[in-house]
Design an enzyme around this catalytic site. Structure first.
Site, short mmCIF file in Angstrom:
data_model
loop_
_atom_site.label_atom_id
_atom_site.label_comp_id
_atom_site.label_asym_id
_atom_site.label_seq_id
_atom_site.Cartn_x
_atom_site.Cartn_y
_atom_site.Cartn_z
N ALA A 63 0.53 -1.39 0.26
CA ALA A 63 -0.12 0.04 -0.19
C ALA A 63 0.96 1.63 -0.16
O ALA A 63 2.07 1.21 0.42
CB ALA A 63 -1.13 -0.08 0.94
N GLY A 102 0.48 -4.86 0.56
CA GLY A 102 -0.67 -5.28 -0.35
C GLY A 102 -0.40 -5.96 -1.36
O GLY A 102 -0.34 -6.38 -1.91
N GLU A 105 -0.07 -9.21 -1.02
CA GLU A 105 -1.67 -10.18 -0.93
C GLU A 105 -2.04 -9.68 -2.31
O GLU A 105 -3.16 -10.26 -2.69
CB GLU A 105 -2.83 -8.43 -0.40
CG GLU A 105 -2.38 -8.78 1.34
CD GLU A 105 -2.71 -7.61 2.20
OE1 GLU A 105 -2.03 -6.85 1.86
OE2 GLU A 105 -3.20 -7.92 3.67
N GLU A 125 3.64 -5.38 7.28
CA GLU A 125 2.87 -4.68 7.64
C GLU A 125 3.61 -3.83 9.19
O GLU A 125 3.27 -3.12 9.80
CB GLU A 125 1.52 -4.59 7.50
CG GLU A 125 1.09 -4.69 6.59
CD GLU A 125 1.21 -5.78 5.69
OE1 GLU A 125 2.39 -6.85 5.68
OE2 GLU A 125 0.56 -5.47 4.35
C1 3H9 Z 1 0.51 -2.52 3.41
O1 3H9 Z 1 0.76 -2.98 2.00
C2 3H9 Z 1 -0.30 -2.71 3.71
C3 3H9 Z 1 -1.58 -3.56 3.26
O2 3H9 Z 1 -1.19 -4.94 4.09
C4 3H9 Z 1 -3.24 -3.11 3.99
C5 3H9 Z 1 -4.06 -1.85 2.85
C6 3H9 Z 1 -4.83 -1.56 2.97
N1 3H9 Z 1 4.80 3.78 0.13
O3 3H9 Z 1 13.13 1.92 0.37
P1 3H9 Z 1 13.99 2.70 -0.77
C7 3H9 Z 1 9.80 4.77 -0.98
S1 3H9 Z 1 1.79 -1.35 4.56
C8 3H9 Z 1 4.78 4.60 0.03
O4 3H9 Z 1 15.08 4.11 -0.65
P2 3H9 Z 1 14.64 0.58 -1.95
C9 3H9 Z 1 10.70 5.77 -0.18
O5 3H9 Z 1 10.02 6.21 0.43
C10 3H9 Z 1 3.41 -1.54 3.86
N2 3H9 Z 1 6.31 5.11 -0.40
O6 3H9 Z 1 14.11 1.85 -1.73
C11 3H9 Z 1 11.48 6.28 -0.76
O7 3H9 Z 1 11.18 7.52 -1.25
P3 3H9 Z 1 11.79 8.47 -2.04
C12 3H9 Z 1 4.07 -3.00 3.81
C13 3H9 Z 1 6.78 3.68 -0.64
O8 3H9 Z 1 14.91 0.23 -3.03
C14 3H9 Z 1 11.47 5.01 -2.30
O9 3H9 Z 1 10.01 4.66 -2.23
N3 3H9 Z 1 5.34 -2.53 2.57
C15 3H9 Z 1 7.02 2.60 -0.46
O10 3H9 Z 1 16.12 0.79 -0.41
C16 3H9 Z 1 12.64 3.88 -2.65
O11 3H9 Z 1 12.57 3.42 -1.07
C17 3H9 Z 1 6.15 -2.35 3.50
O12 3H9 Z 1 6.40 -1.98 4.30
C18 3H9 Z 1 5.64 2.54 0.12
N4 3H9 Z 1 4.83 1.45 0.45
O13 3H9 Z 1 13.82 -0.88 -1.38
C19 3H9 Z 1 7.61 -1.85 2.31
N5 3H9 Z 1 7.70 1.61 -0.27
O14 3H9 Z 1 12.65 8.21 -2.99
C20 3H9 Z 1 8.28 -0.65 2.36
C21 3H9 Z 1 9.05 2.34 -0.54
O15 3H9 Z 1 10.52 9.77 -1.97
N6 3H9 Z 1 9.40 -0.73 1.09
N7 3H9 Z 1 8.38 3.68 -0.61
O16 3H9 Z 1 12.53 8.95 -0.41
C22 3H9 Z 1 10.43 -1.26 1.18
O17 3H9 Z 1 10.53 -2.07 1.71
C23 3H9 Z 1 11.30 -1.06 0.09
O18 3H9 Z 1 11.19 0.24 -0.69
C24 3H9 Z 1 11.71 -1.76 -0.64
C25 3H9 Z 1 12.84 -0.94 -1.95
C26 3H9 Z 1 12.38 -3.05 -0.53
C27 3H9 Z 1 10.65 -1.95 -1.73
#
Ligand code: 3H9
Length: 699
Positions: A63, A102, A105, A125
């Protein structure tokens, strides 16, 4: 992203590509476009099967976390995924990179899943104080069973392709072109009229009610007290007991409860604070070769980080035995990472190949970055930088890993202060993610940008700080430590101090930390500290222990007693007596001190010092301070860091409490920082103050 652009036809197979940089998060426009596309494709007679792909390096990172502070907008992800699952044509998820939250999911709501070898599938999450809120709690146990579902959701850890296949979460591995492979498979499935495997229609695995109580019991005690982990168990129990629709609704309701919690807000705050972009990324110089001076624990830890992060590094030490030991430590650590599966065989071999040693400083002559980690003594460091200034090639960045010394004085000795910065790693440097990047008076923007870029490249978090005693983290540590030391003279037992702060959520109590780090280290620092408060009570307990040779774990005696170095700690009655005698000598009256007072004095001291650091511009933002304390000092993440915590208490309460302490203990340490008073008077918060100071994007 709009529905039309996202869909491409490959004959009778439609390929929907999530293309929403940087990580294809499922923001409102993405959900709307996706839903519209699925509805259209479901009734399109020219389409027999659908493939879902992610553009760029990931499938979907989940999400859109940025939307969580605003009211949810329809279509909700959970409804979009129910619609996806009900599609009358086979839908194949083609996964690569991150399929998280998400994103995972979404994959589970498809009828079939294939994936490339770089898949990272997980439900992170919980690390945001949440539970999967879009059907994960309902679908995951149906495929993977209860135990795996519980473990994946409660740990938040992602898994690779092999375990994903073993658990039945991925049906096929696709080597080669993922898109072509997925399209061919989707076509086969349609041609064979393969059943539409709707995961939520599968039977739930058998369960016993006691099993969910058992899950609650095996949660780590700290996790049990947080909002999300017990709700994950509750959502799983709902899946076991309720029909699908009701279980989905229950999970959604639990998700919303978590979303509103202070803990989740705190964790989301850290998520973005840890990813804030450091200044001037475009000015960073290329770093193809590095050198680390000093093969002690710190130096070898830094060398491991560089080598595993892809930067060839020469570890330099004048003494053969020290160099051999440092290199052996580095190699052993890489071997251990390989054994534990943190590095695959190829990456471990490459890291070992990037590591070499030298006995001469001249080996630093041609490198792009030198990180000095020699003995913490100004004269020694100035001598080293004098030589580096002469022999390093022009443009090389010279970094000192000092934790307390004056970076300007070290920089001046080099004769090229524009190339000099501080890079304050935390111990053990190959494990701890934080680096304070210290801006000296003469540090050039290019040198600073290079230090930020290298830190990021090796997977660590760089926080810019100014050059002042202790920078940000250690300066605040002295305020925090000052109070626990005073309270021990006033009658709090060392173990009671540790317990109170651990119960608050600190990873370790400060006295146990002191014993681990070595009480001789701080003792030495305080001897050389010119502006140390003139207060006979200041750090008196630690100093007394060090004077007696009680240096902590390494001598078997410190605040505690240890039978073996690194072994169990037990409270030591000798220490209690020693403190009592010292209090008597210093005429401090002892009394009983409640855990609440221990926490409040230590944490308020931390907050007040943090606010002063902000006033002085030593830290750029309250969020930076939070990242430093959560990543370098074990501050509980679910409280968001000391400055976020101050906002959550309310600044008026903080100022009032500090004034009350001034009434009891005097104003010397308890004058509230001007910034806190001003914001409290205005009814403001540190977060809003920061937001008002930030230039808007594009300005
Ligand atoms: C969820 O999914 C809830 C659902 O169950 C239900 C919903 C109803 N959203 O980490 P990076 C941005 S909760 C918005 O440096 P990497 C991050 O801020 C979510 N922005 O890259 C950054 O922005 P900026 C569950 C996001 O290559 C840029 O992307 N998911 C999100 O080192 C690059 O990020 C997670 O918790 C997001 N979801 O790693 C996963 N994710 O460039 C969270 C990233 O402006 N994400 N951004 O600074 C990660 O673990 C890592 O970002 C990922 C890439 C491994 C994907």
């Amino acid at each position: 992203m709009n529905a039309g652009d996202a869909v491409l036809r490959d004959g009778d197979v439609a390929v929907f590509t999530f293309d929403s940089p940087p990580v294809n998060a499922l923001s409102h426009p993405v959900r709307a476009a996706f839903l519209a596309a699925i509805e259209a494709l479901d009734v399109d007679p020219g389409v027999r099967a659908i493939v879902l792909l992610g553009a760029g390096r990931n499938f979907i990172a989940g999400a859109d976390i940025r939307e969580f502070d605003k009211p949810p907008l329809e279509p909700l992800l959970t409804d979009v995924l129910s619609r996806l699952e009900s599609c009358g044509k086979p839908v194949v998820a083609a996964l690569h990179g991150a399929a998280l939250g998400g994103g995972a999911e979404t994959a589970l709501a498809c009828h079939y899943r294939c994936a490339a070898g770089d898949l990272q599938l997980g439900f992170p999450e919980v690390s945001l104080g949440l539970l999967p809120g879009a059907g994960g709690t309902v679908r995951l146990p149906r495929l993977a069973g209860w135990q795996a579902a519980f473990e994946l959701m409660a740990s938040g850890k992602a898994i690779g392709i092999d375990p994903a296949i073993e658990l039945g979460l991925v049906d096929r591995r696709m080597d080669g072109d993922l898109r072509a492979g997925a399209v061919a498979w989707a076509r086969e499935l349609a041609a064979a009229r393969a059943p539409l495997r709707r995961v939520s229609e599968l039977p739930v695995p058998p369960s016993r009610p006691a099993q969910f109580e058992e899950y609650l019991r095996i949660l780590p005690p700290a996790a049990r007290r947080l909002p999300a982990p017990p709700r994950i168990v509750e959502a799983l129990a709902a899946t076991a007991m309720l029909p699908v629709e009701a279980a989905l609704a229950r999970a959604r309701a639990l998700f919303l409860e978590c979303l509103e919690s202070t803990e989740s807000r705190a964790l989301r705050h850290l998520f973005f604070a840890e990813r804030a972009t450091a200044p001037d990324p475009e000015l960073a110089r290329a770093v193809n070769q590095a050198a680390v001076l000093g093969a002690g624990t710190m130096g070898s830890g830094i060398a491991i980080s560089l080598a595993t992060g892809g930067i060839p590094v020469t570890l330099i030490d004048a003494k053969q035995d020290a160099l051999d030991a440092g290199l052996a430590r580095a190699r052993a650590s890489i071997d251990a990472s390989e054994r534990k599966g943190r590095l695959d065989a190829g990456a471990a071999a490459a890291a070992r190949g990037r590591l070499q040693g030298s006995l001469t400083l001249a080996a630093a002559g041609a490198v792009d970055l030198v990180i000095e980690a020699v003995f913490e003594n100004l004269a020694v460091k100035r001598e080293v930088f004098g030589r580096l200034g002469q022999l390093c090639r022009p443009g090389a960045v010279l970094a000192t890993n000092t934790s307390t010394l004056d970076v300007d004085s070290i920089a001046d000795a080099s004769g090229r202060p524009d190339d000099v910065v501080g890079m304050h790693f935390f111990s053990p440097a190959n494990v701890m993610r934080l680096v304070e990047v210290v801006r000296g008076r003469g540090s050039s923007r290019e040198a600073l940008a290079t230090a930020y870029a290298v830190t990021k490249r090796i997977g660590k978090i760089a926080i810019p700080v100014g050059n002042a005693f202790g920078f940000v983290g250690n300066r605040m540590l002295y305020a925090y430590g000052r109070e626990k030391e005073l309270m021990m003279l006033e009658g709090a037992k060392p173990e009671a101090v540790d317990k109170a702060l651990q119960d608050f959520g600190m990873a370790m109590g400060p006295n146990a930390v002191g014993d681990l780090a070595g009480l001789d280290i701080g003792f030495q620092v305080r001897k050389e500290w010119k502006e140390k408060p003139e207060d006979p009570l200041f750090y008196r307990v630690s100093d007394r222990l060090a004077e007696l040779g009680r240096f902590g774990q390494k001598t078997g005696r410190g605040f505690y007693r240890y039978d073996l170095p690194g072994g169990e700690r037990t409270p030591d009655p000798e220490v209690a007596e020693l403190i009592r005698a010292e209090a008597e000598r210093l005429k401090v009256k002892q009394r009983s001190i409640e855990p609440g007072e221990i926490v409040s004095r230590c944490i308020l001291a931390l907050i007040n010092e943090g606010a002063r650091i902000l006033e002085e511009g030593i830290a750029a933002s309250p969020a930076d301070i939070d990242v430093i304390w959560c990543n370098g000092y074990g501050f509980p993440r679910h409280r968001g860091g000391p400055m976020f915590y101050a906002d959550s208490l309310g600044l008026a309460v903080v100022v009032e409490s500090i004034r009350a302490l001034a009434g009891l203990h005097g104003t010397r340490y308890w004058t509230p920082a001007r910034l806190l008073v001003t914001l409290a008077d205005e009814g403001g918060t540190l977060a809003a103050w920061q937001a008002a100071r930030l230039p808007r994007l594009g300005e």
